[in-house]
Design a protein around this motif. Structure first.
Motif, PDB file in Angstrom:
ATOM      1  N   PRO A 184       0.798  -1.226   0.000  1.00  0.00           N
ATOM      2  CA  PRO A 184       0.000   0.000   0.000  1.00  0.00           C
ATOM      3  C   PRO A 184       0.831   1.277   0.000  1.00  0.00           C
ATOM      4  O   PRO A 184       0.275   2.365   0.165  1.00  0.00           O
ATOM      5  CB  PRO A 184      -0.816  -0.122   1.291  1.00  0.00           C
ATOM      6  N   GLY A 185       2.157   1.167  -0.167  1.00  0.00           N
ATOM      7  CA  GLY A 185       2.956   2.360  -0.401  1.00  0.00           C
ATOM      8  C   GLY A 185       4.032   2.695   0.602  1.00  0.00           C
ATOM      9  O   GLY A 185       4.828   3.605   0.364  1.00  0.00           O
ATOM     10  N   PHE A 186       4.091   2.009   1.740  1.00  0.00           N
ATOM     11  CA  PHE A 186       5.105   2.333   2.742  1.00  0.00           C
ATOM     12  C   PHE A 186       6.519   2.189   2.184  1.00  0.00           C
ATOM     13  O   PHE A 186       6.804   1.279   1.404  1.00  0.00           O
ATOM     14  CB  PHE A 186       5.000   1.393   3.946  1.00  0.00           C
ATOM     15  N   GLU A 187       7.425   3.065   2.623  1.00  0.00           N
ATOM     16  CA  GLU A 187       8.851   2.816   2.529  1.00  0.00           C
ATOM     17  C   GLU A 187       9.199   1.937   3.725  1.00  0.00           C
ATOM     18  O   GLU A 187       8.924   2.305   4.871  1.00  0.00           O
ATOM     19  CB  GLU A 187       9.654   4.121   2.590  1.00  0.00           C
ATOM     20  N   VAL A 188       9.801   0.779   3.476  1.00  0.00           N
ATOM     21  CA  VAL A 188       9.996  -0.213   4.521  1.00  0.00           C
ATOM     22  C   VAL A 188      11.458  -0.246   4.953  1.00  0.00           C
ATOM     23  O   VAL A 188      12.351  -0.504   4.131  1.00  0.00           O
ATOM     24  CB  VAL A 188       9.569  -1.617   4.041  1.00  0.00           C
ATOM     25  N   LEU A 189      11.693   0.008   6.234  1.00  0.00           N
ATOM     26  CA  LEU A 189      13.047  -0.039   6.770  1.00  0.00           C
ATOM     27  C   LEU A 189      13.428  -1.479   7.114  1.00  0.00           C
ATOM     28  O   LEU A 189      12.553  -2.318   7.368  1.00  0.00           O
ATOM     29  CB  LEU A 189      13.140   0.829   8.028  1.00  0.00           C
ATOM     30  N   PRO A 190      14.723  -1.798   7.140  1.00  0.00           N
ATOM     31  CA  PRO A 190      15.131  -3.128   7.595  1.00  0.00           C
ATOM     32  C   PRO A 190      14.569  -3.401   8.980  1.00  0.00           C
ATOM     33  O   PRO A 190      14.452  -2.491   9.808  1.00  0.00           O
ATOM     34  CB  PRO A 190      16.660  -3.039   7.610  1.00  0.00           C
ATOM     35  N   PRO A 191      14.213  -4.641   9.280  1.00  0.00           N
ATOM     36  CA  PRO A 191      13.594  -4.954  10.564  1.00  0.00           C
ATOM     37  C   PRO A 191      14.593  -4.917  11.710  1.00  0.00           C
ATOM     38  O   PRO A 191      15.793  -5.111  11.510  1.00  0.00           O
ATOM     39  CB  PRO A 191      13.075  -6.378  10.357  1.00  0.00           C
ATOM     40  N   PHE A 192      14.089  -4.686  12.898  1.00  0.00           N
ATOM     41  CA  PHE A 192      14.905  -4.823  14.105  1.00  0.00           C
ATOM     42  C   PHE A 192      14.586  -6.181  14.707  1.00  0.00           C
ATOM     43  O   PHE A 192      13.453  -6.436  15.124  1.00  0.00           O
ATOM     44  CB  PHE A 192      14.600  -3.717  15.111  1.00  0.00           C
ATOM     45  N   MET A 193      15.584  -7.049  14.727  1.00  0.00           N
ATOM     46  CA  MET A 193      15.392  -8.421  15.178  1.00  0.00           C
ATOM     47  C   MET A 193      16.033  -8.651  16.541  1.00  0.00           C
ATOM     48  O   MET A 193      17.130  -8.170  16.808  1.00  0.00           O
ATOM     49  CB  MET A 193      16.021  -9.392  14.175  1.00  0.00           C
ATOM     50  N   VAL A 194      15.339  -9.396  17.386  1.00  0.00           N
ATOM     51  CA  VAL A 194      15.904  -9.863  18.649  1.00  0.00           C
ATOM     52  C   VAL A 194      15.808 -11.383  18.663  1.00  0.00           C
ATOM     53  O   VAL A 194      14.711 -11.945  18.592  1.00  0.00           O
ATOM     54  CB  VAL A 194      15.159  -9.286  19.870  1.00  0.00           C
ATOM     55  N   TYR A 195      16.965 -12.054  18.734  1.00  0.00           N
ATOM     56  CA  TYR A 195      17.023 -13.510  18.732  1.00  0.00           C
ATOM     57  C   TYR A 195      17.234 -14.042  20.153  1.00  0.00           C
ATOM     58  O   TYR A 195      17.583 -13.307  21.064  1.00  0.00           O
ATOM     59  CB  TYR A 195      18.159 -13.990  17.831  1.00  0.00           C
ATOM     60  N   ARG A 196      17.001 -15.339  20.332  1.00  0.00           N
ATOM     61  CA  ARG A 196      17.230 -16.043  21.600  1.00  0.00           C
ATOM     62  C   ARG A 196      16.611 -15.285  22.776  1.00  0.00           C
ATOM     63  O   ARG A 196      17.259 -14.978  23.771  1.00  0.00           O
ATOM     64  CB  ARG A 196      18.723 -16.257  21.840  1.00  0.00           C
ATOM     65  N   THR A 197      15.338 -14.988  22.646  1.00  0.00           N
ATOM     66  CA  THR A 197      14.674 -14.180  23.666  1.00  0.00           C
ATOM     67  C   THR A 197      14.694 -14.829  25.043  1.00  0.00           C
ATOM     68  O   THR A 197      14.670 -14.135  26.064  1.00  0.00           O
ATOM     69  CB  THR A 197      13.212 -13.919  23.257  1.00  0.00           C
ATOM     70  N   GLY A 198      14.750 -16.164  25.088  1.00  0.00           N
ATOM     71  CA  GLY A 198      14.771 -16.844  26.378  1.00  0.00           C
ATOM     72  C   GLY A 198      16.054 -16.642  27.143  1.00  0.00           C
ATOM     73  O   GLY A 198      16.131 -17.000  28.331  1.00  0.00           O
ATOM     74  N   ARG A 199      17.073 -16.091  26.511  1.00  0.00           N
ATOM     75  CA  ARG A 199      18.363 -15.840  27.161  1.00  0.00           C
ATOM     76  C   ARG A 199      18.556 -14.359  27.458  1.00  0.00           C
ATOM     77  O   ARG A 199      19.683 -13.870  27.481  1.00  0.00           O
ATOM     78  CB  ARG A 199      19.491 -16.343  26.250  1.00  0.00           C
ATOM     79  N   THR A 200      17.484 -13.639  27.706  1.00  0.00           N
ATOM     80  CA  THR A 200      17.572 -12.202  27.945  1.00  0.00           C
ATOM     81  C   THR A 200      17.576 -11.902  29.435  1.00  0.00           C
ATOM     82  O   THR A 200      16.571 -12.075  30.124  1.00  0.00           O
ATOM     83  CB  THR A 200      16.398 -11.465  27.265  1.00  0.00           C
ATOM     84  N   ASP A 201      18.736 -11.471  29.948  1.00  0.00           N
ATOM     85  CA  ASP A 201      18.826 -11.021  31.333  1.00  0.00           C
ATOM     86  C   ASP A 201      18.870  -9.494  31.339  1.00  0.00           C
ATOM     87  O   ASP A 201      18.711  -8.852  30.291  1.00  0.00           O
ATOM     88  CB  ASP A 201      20.049 -11.620  32.029  1.00  0.00           C
ATOM     89  N   GLU A 202      19.093  -8.892  32.494  1.00  0.00           N
ATOM     90  CA  GLU A 202      19.054  -7.442  32.591  1.00  0.00           C
ATOM     91  C   GLU A 202      20.120  -6.778  31.725  1.00  0.00           C
ATOM     92  O   GLU A 202      19.863  -5.767  31.067  1.00  0.00           O
ATOM     93  CB  GLU A 202      19.204  -7.003  34.052  1.00  0.00           C
ATOM     94  N   ASP A 203      21.327  -7.348  31.732  1.00  0.00           N
ATOM     95  CA  ASP A 203      22.397  -6.752  30.940  1.00  0.00           C
ATOM     96  C   ASP A 203      22.081  -6.825  29.446  1.00  0.00           C
ATOM     97  O   ASP A 203      22.299  -5.861  28.706  1.00  0.00           O
ATOM     98  CB  ASP A 203      23.721  -7.464  31.230  1.00  0.00           C
ATOM     99  N   ARG A 204      21.594  -7.987  29.013  1.00  0.00           N
ATOM    100  CA  ARG A 204      21.281  -8.121  27.593  1.00  0.00           C
ATOM    101  C   ARG A 204      20.101  -7.227  27.221  1.00  0.00           C
ATOM    102  O   ARG A 204      20.085  -6.640  26.131  1.00  0.00           O
ATOM    103  CB  ARG A 204      20.970  -9.570  27.237  1.00  0.00           C
TER     104      ARG A 204
END
Length: 275
Positions: A184-204
């Motif tokens: 429908p016309g959007f200019e599409v930016l590259p996606p922001f991906m987050v992998y291995r979400t189960g390994r996300t602690d406070e620092d990550r």
């Protein structure tokens, strides 16, 4: 600038919920106006059906496309659909944020697209002839606006690499980025991906927010994915196939992206966050 964030996760305390809160705070802190469509919190109706029109004819056969067109053109869409269309028209940029479930978006977000992208609003727009096949794929109602995906997944980044078992992430997201956003016309930016979400602690999580913040800061300056516009000469009309002299003999999704190493058609850089 005006930004609409469409969020699809059922748990506010999830990683997605926290990233949504961070994104809203960061965008507002930069001076943008932000609206959020939190689909689960809104109890969004996902199924497209005859009740999407307020002028339903008893006993009439339901035609999803034609009934959508009639409702849009005659101002008899259900209120929730019209409200989301108003948000899209208001926005200068749209962010779709969701977890990757079974190689796609959650059903509630797909239902948002099914219902809000009405005939005459997001598709069925413009002249259809032997010389032009509508205003779409780079043109249309939402042309001039930007869009970006924020996507989380439990798999490793390598699982979604060029030789990964899940297939390249750019191929997986192609139906969304090219088919739902670019159409429908959007200019599409590259996606922001987050992998291995189960390994996300406070620092990550702090690192993820730092990387996401940098992407949000460039929402209106970053280069979009160079999808090929339909009506700019790269495609034969009405066949809608890529001209034979462009990347001759090559096929696949990547041929619809221009100016990124066309000789060997490597995978697009997706602005990915390494695990």
């Amino acid at each position: 600038m005006n930004i609409l964030l469409v969020h699809a996760h059922p748990e506010p305390r999830s990683l997605n919920g926290s990233l949504k809160d961070f994104a809203v705070s960061r965008l507002k802190g930069a001076g943008h106006s932000v609206q959020v469509s939190d689909l689960y919190a809104m109890q969004w109706k996902a199924s497209l059906d005859a009740d999407d029109s307020t002028q339903r004819r008893p006993g009439a056969r339901f035609d999803p496309s034609l009934d959508s067109k009639h409702a849009f053109e005659n101002g008899c869409q259900s209120e929730d659909i019209a409200r989301e269309q108003e948000k899209l028209l208001w926005a200068d940029a749209v962010i779709l944020q969701f977890p990757l479930w079974w190689y796609s978006m959650p059903a509630i977000l797909k239902g948002w697209v099914d219902r809000v992208y009405a005939y005459g609003f997001a598709y069925g727009v413009g002249e259809h002839s032997d010389n032009r096949w509508g205003d779409r794929f780079g043109e249309g109602t939402l042309a001039g606006k930007r869009a970006m995906l924020i996507v989380t997944t439990g798999g490793w980044e390598s699982h979604y690499g060029p030789r990964g078992i899940n297939g390249p992430i750019d191929d997986i997201l192609f139906p969304i980025q090219h088919g739902i956003l670019f159409y429908p016309g959007f200019e599409v930016l590259p996606p922001f991906m987050v992998y291995r979400t189960g390994r996300t602690d406070e620092d990550r999580f702090a690192g993820i927010c730092d990387a996401l913040g940098q992407r949000l800061d460039t929402l209106f300056t970053a280069e979009p994915i160079p999808f090929r516009p339909q009506n700019a000469g790269d495609y034969e009309i009405p066949a809608l196939t890529l001209r034979s002299d462009i990347l001759p003999g090559q096929t696949g999704l990547a041929v619809h992206v221009a100016d990124r190493g066309e000789e060997n058609l490597p995978q697009l850089h997706a602005g990915q966050l390494a695990a």
